[in-house]
Scaffold this active site. Structure first.
Site, PDB file in Angstrom:
ATOM      1  N   HIS A  21      35.997  43.567  36.744  1.00  0.00           N
ATOM      2  CA  HIS A  21      36.282  42.141  36.655  1.00  0.00           C
ATOM      3  C   HIS A  21      35.735  41.623  35.324  1.00  0.00           C
ATOM      4  O   HIS A  21      34.592  41.920  34.965  1.00  0.00           O
ATOM      5  CB  HIS A  21      35.555  41.373  37.763  1.00  0.00           C
ATOM      6  CG  HIS A  21      35.957  41.748  39.150  1.00  0.00           C
ATOM      7  ND1 HIS A  21      36.821  40.979  39.907  1.00  0.00           N
ATOM      8  CD2 HIS A  21      35.601  42.784  39.954  1.00  0.00           C
ATOM      9  CE1 HIS A  21      36.969  41.535  41.111  1.00  0.00           C
ATOM     10  NE2 HIS A  21      36.238  42.630  41.169  1.00  0.00           N
ATOM     11  N   HIS A  39      38.169  49.202  39.468  1.00  0.00           N
ATOM     12  CA  HIS A  39      38.522  48.098  38.582  1.00  0.00           C
ATOM     13  C   HIS A  39      37.275  47.378  38.100  1.00  0.00           C
ATOM     14  O   HIS A  39      36.238  47.385  38.762  1.00  0.00           O
ATOM     15  CB  HIS A  39      39.469  47.112  39.265  1.00  0.00           C
ATOM     16  CG  HIS A  39      38.952  46.591  40.573  1.00  0.00           C
ATOM     17  ND1 HIS A  39      39.064  47.312  41.741  1.00  0.00           N
ATOM     18  CD2 HIS A  39      38.316  45.443  40.903  1.00  0.00           C
ATOM     19  CE1 HIS A  39      38.531  46.621  42.739  1.00  0.00           C
ATOM     20  NE2 HIS A  39      38.060  45.481  42.252  1.00  0.00           N
TER      21      HIS A  39
HETATM   22  P1  AMP Z   1      37.077  43.767  44.613  1.00  0.00           P
HETATM   23  O1  AMP Z   1      36.688  42.919  45.772  1.00  0.00           O
HETATM   24  O2  AMP Z   1      35.993  44.009  43.614  1.00  0.00           O
HETATM   25  O3  AMP Z   1      37.716  45.035  45.127  1.00  0.00           O
HETATM   26  O4  AMP Z   1      38.150  42.939  43.814  1.00  0.00           O
HETATM   27  C1  AMP Z   1      39.516  42.965  44.090  1.00  0.00           C
HETATM   28  C2  AMP Z   1      40.115  41.830  43.324  1.00  0.00           C
HETATM   29  O5  AMP Z   1      41.502  41.995  43.298  1.00  0.00           O
HETATM   30  C3  AMP Z   1      39.830  40.453  43.928  1.00  0.00           C
HETATM   31  O6  AMP Z   1      39.180  39.637  42.971  1.00  0.00           O
HETATM   32  C4  AMP Z   1      41.219  39.943  44.299  1.00  0.00           C
HETATM   33  O7  AMP Z   1      41.332  38.551  44.080  1.00  0.00           O
HETATM   34  C5  AMP Z   1      42.095  40.745  43.380  1.00  0.00           C
HETATM   35  N1  AMP Z   1      43.454  40.976  43.822  1.00  0.00           N
HETATM   36  C6  AMP Z   1      43.881  41.290  45.071  1.00  0.00           C
HETATM   37  N2  AMP Z   1      45.222  41.478  45.068  1.00  0.00           N
HETATM   38  C7  AMP Z   1      45.639  41.288  43.789  1.00  0.00           C
HETATM   39  C8  AMP Z   1      46.900  41.346  43.139  1.00  0.00           C
HETATM   40  N3  AMP Z   1      48.029  41.616  43.806  1.00  0.00           N
HETATM   41  N4  AMP Z   1      46.956  41.087  41.805  1.00  0.00           N
HETATM   42  C9  AMP Z   1      45.831  40.792  41.124  1.00  0.00           C
HETATM   43  N5  AMP Z   1      44.612  40.719  41.675  1.00  0.00           N
HETATM   44  C10 AMP Z   1      44.510  40.963  42.993  1.00  0.00           C
END
Ligand code: AMP
Length: 140
Positions: free
Chosen positions: A104, A102
């Site tokens: 950001h 993903h």
């Molecule tokens: P990363 O640490 O780069 O893997 O980012 C994962 C991101 O996903 C974090 O910013 C979380 O806040 C976000 N996240 C976790 N669960 C969900 C969800 N159910 N819907 C949307 N974002 C999420």
């Protein structure tokens, strides 16, 4: 890293978990981060299963980055952001917490500090309002 079909983004893609969607096409999905580090924090994911950038098909990666650009344009307009930060983490040592590739998208304003990564859940009404703002700025 092996791909876990039960990670939260895989569940969102299958419709088994809710999301505040802003954009979808054949290869990618964009939705609000539920623990935003700044207002308007949006995520873009490929629909293909890849745990991180190393596991991604390069063609799908390119298409996903095209979606990142499209959604970043909309987030910039929706939040009147003078700056946009794109972040993409690979592996626990880099801070990755969800193991489906993903990107950001973070609107940045001078003097507005980040909140902690993946910590405080935002209210659903706020996330839906932010998603509506981004959707309104996306070209059809
Ligand atoms: P990363 O640490 O780069 O893997 O980012 C994962 C991101 O996903 C974090 O910013 C979380 O806040 C976000 N996240 C976790 N669960 C969900 C969800 N159910 N819907 C949307 N974002 C999420």
């Amino acid at each position: 890293m092996a791909y876990d079909n039960n990670n939260i983004f895989a569940k969102i893609l299958r419709g088994e978990a809710p999301a505040f969607n802003v954009y979808e096409d054949d290869h990618s999905l964009a939705f609000m981060d539920v623990m935003p580090q700044v207002p308007g924090h949006t995520l873009v994911i490929p629909k293909d299963p890849a745990a991180d950038i190393h596991a991604a098909d390069p063609v799908i990666l390119g298409a996903t980055v095209a979606t990142v650009q499209k959604v970043a344009d909309a987030v910039k307009a929706a939040f009147a952001a003078p700056g946009i930060m794109i972040a993409q983490l690979n592996g626990p040592a880099a801070g990755q917490t969800v193991f489906h590739l993903h990107f950001h998208i973070l609107p940045r304003h001078e003097g507005l500090e980040f909140r902690m990564h993946a910590r405080d859940m935002e209210d659903a009404e706020v996330l839906e309002a932010h998603a509506a703002k981004v959707r309104a700025c996306l070209q059809p």
